[in-house]
Design an enzyme around this catalytic site. Structure first.
Site, PDB file in Angstrom:
ATOM      1  CB  CYS A 176      -0.995  -0.003   1.152  1.00 36.31           C
ATOM      2  SG  CYS A 176      -0.273  -0.267   2.780  1.00 36.31           S
ATOM      3  CG  HIS A 179      -4.609   0.514   3.877  1.00 37.96           C
ATOM      4  ND1 HIS A 179      -4.018  -0.288   2.932  1.00 37.96           N
ATOM      5  CD2 HIS A 179      -5.524   1.271   3.206  1.00 37.96           C
ATOM      6  CE1 HIS A 179      -4.552  -0.044   1.752  1.00 37.96           C
ATOM      7  NE2 HIS A 179      -5.464   0.899   1.883  1.00 37.96           N
ATOM      8  CG  ASP A 208      -7.062   2.565  -0.727  1.00 44.46           C
ATOM      9  OD1 ASP A 208      -5.950   2.326  -1.248  1.00 44.46           O
ATOM     10  OD2 ASP A 208      -7.475   1.969   0.272  1.00 44.46           O
TER      11      ASP A 208
END
Length: 185
Positions: free
Chosen positions: A39, A83, A99
């Site tokens: 991520c 994350h 995202d």
């Protein structure tokens, strides 16, 4: 912004906890060569693209999800729930969450890190081993009790404990007598 999201969706990226090392041009290497990362790679490359296009953007880190421990009912948030994502500044809406990991690898956000990167995941993060999951839940419950009653000991907890011992309104005199009585026994 939409063109960047479309690029992530169509470029066949791979989510991995063991990405190849990147060199001096790490963003270019991630986006166009290796296309392997986690991520932080997705978020940082997206922010780089947005800033290059003149859109204010920032990386945000935190936690996504968590599980309720069936042993004691407390929410457990693990490092595996960590994350990173991005936010862009849109004049009409302010900071808006984007995202890019979810755009490229939806399973990472929908089902978690172990579904997206089962290879290389630590033993305690893997699913399917019920006995291990039960052991982890019991250990987490024990750790939670320690955190609540020992590390989190405060005046309210002290009064609660003294109340259980029959002292509803303890004074220093009563406490002194109780100390001498308990030491003298």
């Amino acid at each position: 912004m939409q063109r960047a999201i479309d690029f992530y969706r169509s470029s066949r990226f791979e989510y991995t906890l063991e990405p190849p090392r990147l060199g001096e041009h790490s963003v270019d290497e991630f986006l166009f060569d290796t296309k392997q990362g986690f991520c932080e790679h997705f978020a940082s490359s997206f922010v780089f693209l947005m800033r290059a296009a003149g859109v204010p953007a920032r990386i945000v880190t935190g936690y996504q999800g968590g599980d309720t421990n069936p042993v004691d009912g407390y929410m457990v948030v693990r490092q595996a729930d960590a994350h990173a994502w991005a936010e862009v500044w849109l004049e009409s809406r302010g900071w808006v969450r984007v995202d890019p990991t979810a755009a490229a690898i939806p399973i990472r956000v929908e089902l978690g890190i172990t579904a997206a990167a089962p290879v290389g995941a630590p033993l305690l993060m893997r699913g399917g081993l019920e006995w291990l999951k039960g052991l982890r839940n019991n250990w987490d419950a024990l750790t939670n009790q320690w955190n609540q009653w020992v590390l989190g000991y405060n005046p309210d907890r002290q009064l609660e404990m003294l109340s259980r011992l029959g002292m509803k309104q303890p004074s220093w005199e009563t406490m002194t007598l109780m100390l001498f009585w308990s030491v003298g026994e």
